[in-house]
Design an enzyme around this catalytic site. Sequence first.
Site, PDB file in Angstrom:
ATOM      1  CB  SER A 144      -0.854  -0.028   1.278  1.00 10.67           C
ATOM      2  OG  SER A 144      -1.378   1.240   1.568  1.00 10.67           O
ATOM      3  CE1 TYR A 157      -4.822  -1.444   4.883  1.00 10.89           C
ATOM      4  CE2 TYR A 157      -3.541   0.504   4.288  1.00 10.89           C
ATOM      5  CZ  TYR A 157      -4.218  -0.653   3.918  1.00 10.89           C
ATOM      6  OH  TYR A 157      -4.279  -1.009   2.585  1.00 10.89           O
TER       7      TYR A 157
HETATM    8  P1  NDP Z   1     -12.020  -5.493  -0.088  1.00 13.08           P
HETATM    9  O1  NDP Z   1     -12.507  -5.182   1.282  1.00 13.08           O
HETATM   10  O2  NDP Z   1     -12.841  -5.045  -1.248  1.00 13.08           O
HETATM   11  O3  NDP Z   1     -11.769  -7.093  -0.234  1.00 13.08           O
HETATM   12  C1  NDP Z   1     -11.073  -7.787   0.755  1.00 13.08           C
HETATM   13  C2  NDP Z   1     -11.122  -9.275   0.464  1.00 13.08           C
HETATM   14  O4  NDP Z   1     -10.375  -9.965   1.479  1.00 13.08           O
HETATM   15  C3  NDP Z   1     -12.522  -9.871   0.489  1.00 13.08           C
HETATM   16  O5  NDP Z   1     -12.600 -10.908  -0.471  1.00 13.08           O
HETATM   17  C4  NDP Z   1     -12.623 -10.449   1.897  1.00 13.08           C
HETATM   18  O6  NDP Z   1     -13.619 -11.465   1.945  1.00 13.08           O
HETATM   19  C5  NDP Z   1     -11.196 -10.974   2.082  1.00 13.08           C
HETATM   20  N1  NDP Z   1     -10.738 -11.157   3.459  1.00 13.08           N
HETATM   21  C6  NDP Z   1     -10.736 -10.252   4.461  1.00 13.08           C
HETATM   22  N2  NDP Z   1     -10.236 -10.804   5.581  1.00 13.08           N
HETATM   23  C7  NDP Z   1      -9.900 -12.092   5.275  1.00 13.08           C
HETATM   24  C8  NDP Z   1      -9.352 -13.165   6.013  1.00 13.08           C
HETATM   25  N3  NDP Z   1      -9.043 -13.048   7.316  1.00 13.08           N
HETATM   26  N4  NDP Z   1      -9.139 -14.348   5.396  1.00 13.08           N
HETATM   27  C9  NDP Z   1      -9.462 -14.507   4.086  1.00 13.08           C
HETATM   28  N5  NDP Z   1      -9.987 -13.520   3.325  1.00 13.08           N
HETATM   29  C10 NDP Z   1     -10.219 -12.322   3.925  1.00 13.08           C
HETATM   30  O7  NDP Z   1     -10.543  -4.893  -0.148  1.00 13.08           O
HETATM   31  P2  NDP Z   1      -9.676  -4.329  -1.388  1.00 13.08           P
HETATM   32  O8  NDP Z   1      -9.914  -5.127  -2.607  1.00 13.08           O
HETATM   33  O9  NDP Z   1      -9.831  -2.853  -1.427  1.00 13.08           O
HETATM   34  O10 NDP Z   1      -8.200  -4.594  -0.842  1.00 13.08           O
HETATM   35  C11 NDP Z   1      -7.441  -5.743  -1.199  1.00 13.08           C
HETATM   36  C12 NDP Z   1      -5.999  -5.537  -0.736  1.00 13.08           C
HETATM   37  O11 NDP Z   1      -5.471  -4.367  -1.365  1.00 13.08           O
HETATM   38  C13 NDP Z   1      -5.851  -5.316   0.774  1.00 13.08           C
HETATM   39  O12 NDP Z   1      -4.666  -5.935   1.242  1.00 13.08           O
HETATM   40  C14 NDP Z   1      -5.733  -3.805   0.884  1.00 13.08           C
HETATM   41  O13 NDP Z   1      -5.051  -3.414   2.045  1.00 13.08           O
HETATM   42  C15 NDP Z   1      -4.930  -3.502  -0.381  1.00 13.08           C
HETATM   43  N6  NDP Z   1      -5.033  -2.127  -0.821  1.00 13.08           N
HETATM   44  C16 NDP Z   1      -6.219  -1.606  -1.273  1.00 13.08           C
HETATM   45  C17 NDP Z   1      -6.264  -0.307  -1.761  1.00 13.08           C
HETATM   46  C18 NDP Z   1      -7.513   0.299  -2.314  1.00 13.08           C
HETATM   47  O14 NDP Z   1      -7.438   1.465  -2.752  1.00 13.08           O
HETATM   48  N7  NDP Z   1      -8.626  -0.390  -2.353  1.00 13.08           N
HETATM   49  C19 NDP Z   1      -5.061   0.551  -1.753  1.00 13.08           C
HETATM   50  C20 NDP Z   1      -3.880  -0.099  -1.270  1.00 13.08           C
HETATM   51  C21 NDP Z   1      -3.867  -1.375  -0.832  1.00 13.08           C
HETATM   52  P3  NDP Z   1     -14.326 -11.933   3.354  1.00 13.08           P
HETATM   53  O15 NDP Z   1     -14.531 -10.692   4.166  1.00 13.08           O
HETATM   54  O16 NDP Z   1     -15.587 -12.590   2.917  1.00 13.08           O
HETATM   55  O17 NDP Z   1     -13.361 -12.885   3.980  1.00 13.08           O
END
Ligand code: NDP
Length: 253
Positions: A144, A157
């Site tokens: 990130s 975070y």
């Molecule tokens: P979302 O919240 O849209 O998606 C997160 C996903 O992770 C979901 O599929 C969720 O499904 C899953 N998840 C969460 N916790 C767990 C767990 N303990 N075990 C397994 N699966 C899990 O997030 P984003 O797509 O926005 O983010 C994805 C990654 O990108 C993250 O690491 C985030 O920090 C990083 N990021 C995002 C940015 C952005 O602008 N969006 C910017 C920089 C980094 P479920 O809850 O059903 O398990």
Amino acid sequence: MDKFNLQGKIALVTGSSRGIGFVLARGLGRAGAAVVLNSRNEDALNNAVDMLKNEGINTYGSVFDITKKDQVQVGIKQIENEIGPINILVNNAGIQRRAPLEDFNEEDWEAVIETNLSGVFFTSQQVAKAMIARKEGKIINICSLQSELGRQNITPYAASKGGVRMLTRGMAVEWAKHNIQINGIGPGYFITEMTKPLAEDKEFNAWICARTPANRWGDPEELVGAAIFLASSASDYVSGQIIYVDGGILAAI
Ligand code: NDP
């Protein structure tokens, strides 16, 4: 273009029922890989698997919580036994909690660190054991801008994502001898469920656009090129790097 072809490879993308993980899995699938989607919610995961199958991508689902070491072990073993060797691991699952640091509660601190940092360690360690035995593998950690920068209200975070940056470098150093390349992708601002509250906040939205040289949010599809590069043999001599896909933010700040 042969070096970018992922035909015959199996990619596990954690947290891929939606958002960035889903788009990355789809991108790796379109480049030829069989993909294994993962999340905690089985229904959401099944829907995501069906969407990719409908596109003709060879897709599987594996439900486990990356913060639970025993679930990770069972899940990875099952994938390796029933689907095949994991050649590519994308550590994408992550969560966000927002509050001023002085008021941040312990439960939220632990959830952020356990998911964003410990989960990457548990999953990588389990997958790497099999990769080490095979002497081949690619691991991509989703970092990130907060791997580099602080920001109001999201210090835990930032601590977790700074940790992932150093975990990436440490893994790269320790596992290079086993022909495993470990790199990171650092997304700037991409609209997903996680960032929806920010995108809907007019003031924050204007601040993001003004702060980003490209003057806009990113589309998750714009992360796919970096993922294919880091998952493919095109990056066989690249390790320990973080590619920031951020519309130029880090170059300007
Ligand atoms: P979302 O919240 O849209 O998606 C997160 C996903 O992770 C979901 O599929 C969720 O499904 C899953 N998840 C969460 N916790 C767990 C767990 N303990 N075990 C397994 N699966 C899990 O997030 P984003 O797509 O926005 O983010 C994805 C990654 O990108 C993250 O690491 C985030 O920090 C990083 N990021 C995002 C940015 C952005 O602008 N969006 C910017 C920089 C980094 P479920 O809850 O059903 O398990």
